[in-house]
Scaffold this motif. Structure first.
Motif, PDB file in Angstrom:
ATOM      1  N   PRO A  13      45.566  -2.589  53.388  1.00 41.24           N
ATOM      2  CA  PRO A  13      46.663  -1.846  52.751  1.00 41.24           C
ATOM      3  C   PRO A  13      46.395  -0.346  52.759  1.00 41.24           C
ATOM      4  O   PRO A  13      45.262   0.091  52.574  1.00 41.24           O
ATOM      5  CB  PRO A  13      46.664  -2.398  51.317  1.00 41.24           C
ATOM      6  N   LYS A  86      51.729  -2.149  53.443  1.00 38.48           N
ATOM      7  CA  LYS A  86      51.563  -2.998  52.266  1.00 38.48           C
ATOM      8  C   LYS A  86      51.463  -4.453  52.708  1.00 38.48           C
ATOM      9  O   LYS A  86      51.957  -4.811  53.793  1.00 38.48           O
ATOM     10  CB  LYS A  86      52.764  -2.820  51.336  1.00 38.48           C
ATOM     11  N   PRO A  87      50.879  -5.312  51.890  1.00 34.89           N
ATOM     12  CA  PRO A  87      50.798  -6.737  52.257  1.00 34.89           C
ATOM     13  C   PRO A  87      52.167  -7.338  52.580  1.00 34.89           C
ATOM     14  O   PRO A  87      52.265  -8.196  53.472  1.00 34.89           O
ATOM     15  CB  PRO A  87      50.174  -7.376  51.017  1.00 34.89           C
ATOM     16  N   VAL A 121      48.721  -7.279  57.062  1.00 31.20           N
ATOM     17  CA  VAL A 121      48.175  -6.299  56.123  1.00 31.20           C
ATOM     18  C   VAL A 121      47.508  -7.054  54.985  1.00 31.20           C
ATOM     19  O   VAL A 121      48.163  -7.736  54.205  1.00 31.20           O
ATOM     20  CB  VAL A 121      49.275  -5.376  55.571  1.00 31.20           C
TER      21      VAL A 121
END
Length: 123
Positions: A13, A86-87, A121
């Protein structure tokens, strides 16, 4: 209109990745271009598009300010620069040529899809 996407990676991230899409058997010059993604268990969604002359860009709300699309007619390529990942950005990313670029992404309804490139991610 066959496209080939590349550049996907597994990153932490906050990191950045740039995706590349090339037109394998056509020229992007007279066409609009878009990037889409499909996360596990979800439908494919439009995230960004650019007009044929590169002067107009559109972004889906969740990526606006973090992703930048650009068109490189000299190399017959379209790029997606992704920052501060971001995830929830984890997905297979696809590009396509379309008839128009707007917030609905409806100009890509008849697009021919490539194999995509995986972006993961995670920490």
């Amino acid at each position: 209109l066959r496209v080939v996407e590349s550049g996907g990676d597994q990153v932490q991230p906050g990191k950045s990745v740039t995706l590349t899409c090339v037109g394998a058997d056509f020229s992007f010059r007279p066409l609009h271009a878009g990037w889409f993604r499909q996360a596990p268990g979800k439908e494919r969604e439009g995230i960004s598009c650019v007009s044929r002359d590169g002067g107009l860009t559109k972004y889906e709300k969740s990526v606006k300010g973090r992703f930048t699309i650009s068109k490189d007619d000299a190399n017959n390529a379209v790029y997606l620069e992704m920052k501060n990942l971001k995830p929830e950005d984890t997905a297979i990313y696809y590009c396509a040529a379309g008839s128009r670029c707007d917030a609905s992404f409806s100009g890509f309804e008849n697009a021919e899809w490539g194999l995509g490139t995986q972006v993961t991610v995670s920490s």
